[in-house]
Write an enzyme that holds these catalytic residues in place. Structure first.
Site, mmCIF file in Angstrom:
data_model
loop_
_atom_site.group_PDB
_atom_site.id
_atom_site.type_symbol
_atom_site.label_atom_id
_atom_site.label_comp_id
_atom_site.label_asym_id
_atom_site.label_seq_id
_atom_site.Cartn_x
_atom_site.Cartn_y
_atom_site.Cartn_z
ATOM 1 N N CYS A 1 0.815 -1.231 0.000
ATOM 2 C CA CYS A 1 0.000 0.000 0.000
ATOM 3 C C CYS A 1 0.842 1.272 0.000
ATOM 4 O O CYS A 1 0.319 2.356 -0.260
ATOM 5 C CB CYS A 1 -0.935 0.000 1.204
ATOM 6 N N HIS B 1 -2.922 7.227 2.242
ATOM 7 C CA HIS B 1 -3.420 5.938 1.760
ATOM 8 C C HIS B 1 -4.775 5.694 2.418
ATOM 9 O O HIS B 1 -4.935 5.866 3.631
ATOM 10 C CB HIS B 1 -2.423 4.836 2.118
ATOM 11 N N ASN C 1 -10.361 0.166 0.320
ATOM 12 C CA ASN C 1 -8.894 0.272 0.303
ATOM 13 C C ASN C 1 -8.392 -0.350 -1.000
ATOM 14 O O ASN C 1 -8.547 -1.553 -1.202
ATOM 15 C CB ASN C 1 -8.366 -0.478 1.534
HETATM 16 N N1 COA Z 1 -18.474 -7.667 10.563
HETATM 17 C C1 COA Z 1 -18.904 -7.875 11.823
HETATM 18 N N2 COA Z 1 -18.074 -8.220 12.821
HETATM 19 C C2 COA Z 1 -16.776 -8.351 12.536
HETATM 20 C C3 COA Z 1 -16.261 -8.156 11.252
HETATM 21 C C4 COA Z 1 -17.170 -7.799 10.233
HETATM 22 N N3 COA Z 1 -16.786 -7.579 8.969
HETATM 23 N N4 COA Z 1 -14.923 -8.349 11.271
HETATM 24 C C5 COA Z 1 -14.612 -8.670 12.541
HETATM 25 N N5 COA Z 1 -15.720 -8.674 13.296
HETATM 26 C C6 COA Z 1 -15.854 -8.969 14.718
HETATM 27 C C7 COA Z 1 -14.734 -9.850 15.231
HETATM 28 O O1 COA Z 1 -14.985 -11.213 14.975
HETATM 29 C C8 COA Z 1 -14.785 -9.512 16.701
HETATM 30 O O2 COA Z 1 -15.837 -10.228 17.276
HETATM 31 P P1 COA Z 1 -15.686 -10.856 18.756
HETATM 32 O O3 COA Z 1 -15.466 -9.669 19.656
HETATM 33 O O4 COA Z 1 -16.993 -11.553 18.944
HETATM 34 O O5 COA Z 1 -14.501 -11.754 18.680
HETATM 35 C C9 COA Z 1 -15.160 -8.034 16.731
HETATM 36 O O6 COA Z 1 -15.739 -7.757 15.443
HETATM 37 C C10 COA Z 1 -13.991 -7.143 16.948
HETATM 38 O O7 COA Z 1 -12.928 -7.577 16.097
HETATM 39 P P2 COA Z 1 -11.601 -6.792 15.975
HETATM 40 O O8 COA Z 1 -10.706 -7.471 14.993
HETATM 41 O O9 COA Z 1 -11.057 -6.523 17.351
HETATM 42 O O10 COA Z 1 -12.171 -5.424 15.359
HETATM 43 P P3 COA Z 1 -11.494 -4.074 15.128
HETATM 44 O O11 COA Z 1 -12.229 -3.012 15.817
HETATM 45 O O12 COA Z 1 -10.010 -4.136 15.318
HETATM 46 O O13 COA Z 1 -11.776 -3.877 13.567
HETATM 47 C C11 COA Z 1 -10.589 -3.987 11.516
HETATM 48 C C12 COA Z 1 -11.220 -4.778 12.639
HETATM 49 C C13 COA Z 1 -9.938 -4.960 10.551
HETATM 50 C C14 COA Z 1 -11.669 -3.208 10.814
HETATM 51 C C15 COA Z 1 -9.580 -3.006 12.125
HETATM 52 O O14 COA Z 1 -8.701 -3.672 12.986
HETATM 53 C C16 COA Z 1 -8.796 -2.314 11.080
HETATM 54 O O15 COA Z 1 -9.335 -1.551 10.306
HETATM 55 N N6 COA Z 1 -7.481 -2.507 11.035
HETATM 56 C C17 COA Z 1 -6.653 -1.911 10.039
HETATM 57 C C18 COA Z 1 -6.905 -2.586 8.734
HETATM 58 C C19 COA Z 1 -6.249 -1.890 7.611
HETATM 59 O O16 COA Z 1 -6.257 -0.690 7.548
HETATM 60 N N7 COA Z 1 -5.685 -2.658 6.704
HETATM 61 C C20 COA Z 1 -5.072 -2.163 5.561
HETATM 62 C C21 COA Z 1 -3.688 -1.786 5.841
HETATM 63 S S1 COA Z 1 -2.949 -1.141 4.448
#
Ligand code: COA
Length: 317
Positions: A110, A244, A274
């Site tokens: 990215c 980004h 993204n």
């Molecule tokens: N829909 C509903 N629930 C979801 C889900 C979705 N699409 N994806 C994950 N969950 C759930 C998980 O299973 C978890 O459930 P649990 O508490 O019962 O175990 C809960 O949501 C929280 O998960 P978590 O991974 O802690 O969520 P988060 O707040 O960290 O959000 C991301 C997840 C991926 C959205 C977030 O971490 C993020 O955006 N990270 C950066 C990603 C990114 O920018 N990537 C590109 C880099 S270039």
């Protein structure tokens, strides 16, 4: 000498996939995705490769710049989702444009667009080129695990491009690489060697969401502050921060931590998701075509992602 941006272009495939569409594939919903990621819809390719989309973005950038394709001396491209390891995406775009100039791909996930600009600046400094096409193009839908709700809701397909010419409007850049595969990993298909003994990890995007989040916010803040200080600038001198487009919340966090108003950050993740290496050039093209940029405006472009690699640069419009 470095370069000036002469024109911009973008292309996204026509098919729009909404959060409601994705909630039919995995256990998720529009509210969760909008709140946690900021994506409302993404464009997904049904019949175009990364090279096809990159070529369309390149043609749009050429038209916008007024540069004829035959004038291009070098094509620099990036993609983590190209269909072939070889020919590279830049080779395929050159072929589709009917050109015979030098081409080169860079893999910095990215952050690649800033790595490409820095590479272009080197060619300009050595006076090896007069006109360069720089393209980020991704068909991330090919490498997303559509059964993994933690990743499939985030990404989209598309391409962005810029045409560069001689000038001195690329002010400075900073790069940081912290190599490793434990936070973000996109493994290749391991092959069928009867001799290789390691286990196959699924050849899709694997991501530890929260670690990625922390890395991203830290990278935007640290590198932006460092770069501005090195160049005796402050955020007041910057017209737009064009980060980004990974996650709306990452950008919101950075805005709070840097004490920079949200309005200064250009955001379009709600419409495209993204798109990795394509996200910054797509955003630049939108700003350009909306007439939001004036000659002399300073833009700060922070990028971060797989590698882990991050970078930021300052460009004068
Ligand atoms: N829909 C509903 N629930 C979801 C889900 C979705 N699409 N994806 C994950 N969950 C759930 C998980 O299973 C978890 O459930 P649990 O508490 O019962 O175990 C809960 O949501 C929280 O998960 P978590 O991974 O802690 O969520 P988060 O707040 O960290 O959000 C991301 C997840 C991926 C959205 C977030 O971490 C993020 O955006 N990270 C950066 C990603 C990114 O920018 N990537 C590109 C880099 S270039």
């Amino acid at each position: 000498m470095s370069f000036s941006i002469l024109g911009t272009g973008m292309y996204v495939p026509p098919k729009v996939v909404t959060n409601d569409d994705i909630s039919k594939l995995v256990d998720t919903n529009d509210e969760w995705i909008v709140q946690r990621v900021g994506v409302k819809q993404r464009h997904i390719s049904t019949n175009e490769t990364a090279a096809d989309m990159g070529t369309k973005a390149a043609l749009a950038a050429l038209e916008n710049s007024g540069v004829k394709k035959e004038e291009i001396d070098l094509i620099l491209a990036a993609s983590v989702s190209g269909e072939s390891i070889s020919p590279s995406v830049s080779c395929m775009i050159q072929n589709k444009l009917g050109l015979s100039c030098m081409t080169m791909d860079i893999n910095a996930a990215c952050s690649a667009f800033v790595f490409l600009l820095e590479t272009a600046a080197g060619f300009f400094a050595r006076k090896k080129v007069k006109k360069v096409l720089v393209i980020g193009t991704e068909r991330l839908s090919r490498i997303v695990d559509w059964e993994d709700r933690g990743t499939c809701v985030i990404f989209g397909d598309g391409a962005g491009a810029v045409v560069l010419g001689e000038g001195d409007n690329y002010l400075d850049a900073v790069f940081h690489v912290q190599g490793g595969d434990n936070v973000i990993d996109i493994p290749q298909f391991i092959g069928k060697s009867p001799f290789f003994e390691l286990e196959q990890k699924k050849p899709y995007i694997h991501m530890r969401g929260q670690d990625t989040f922390k890395f991203a916010v830290n990278a935007i803040c640290k590198e932006s502050k460092y770069l501005l200080k090195q160049n005796n600038l402050t955020f007041d001198d910057i017209k737009y921060v064009v980060p980004h487009q990974a996650n709306q919340r990452i950008i919101d966090f950075a805005s709070v931590m840097l004490k920079v108003p949200k309005e200064k950050f250009y955001v379009n993740i709600d419409r495209f998701g993204n798109t990795s290496s394509a996200s910054i050039p797509i955003a630049l093209d939108e700003l350009n075509r909306q007439g939001k940029l004036e000659k002399g405006d300073l833009l700060l472009l922070p990028a971060f992602g797989g590698g882990l690699a991050s970078a930021a640069c300052i460009v004068r419009w």
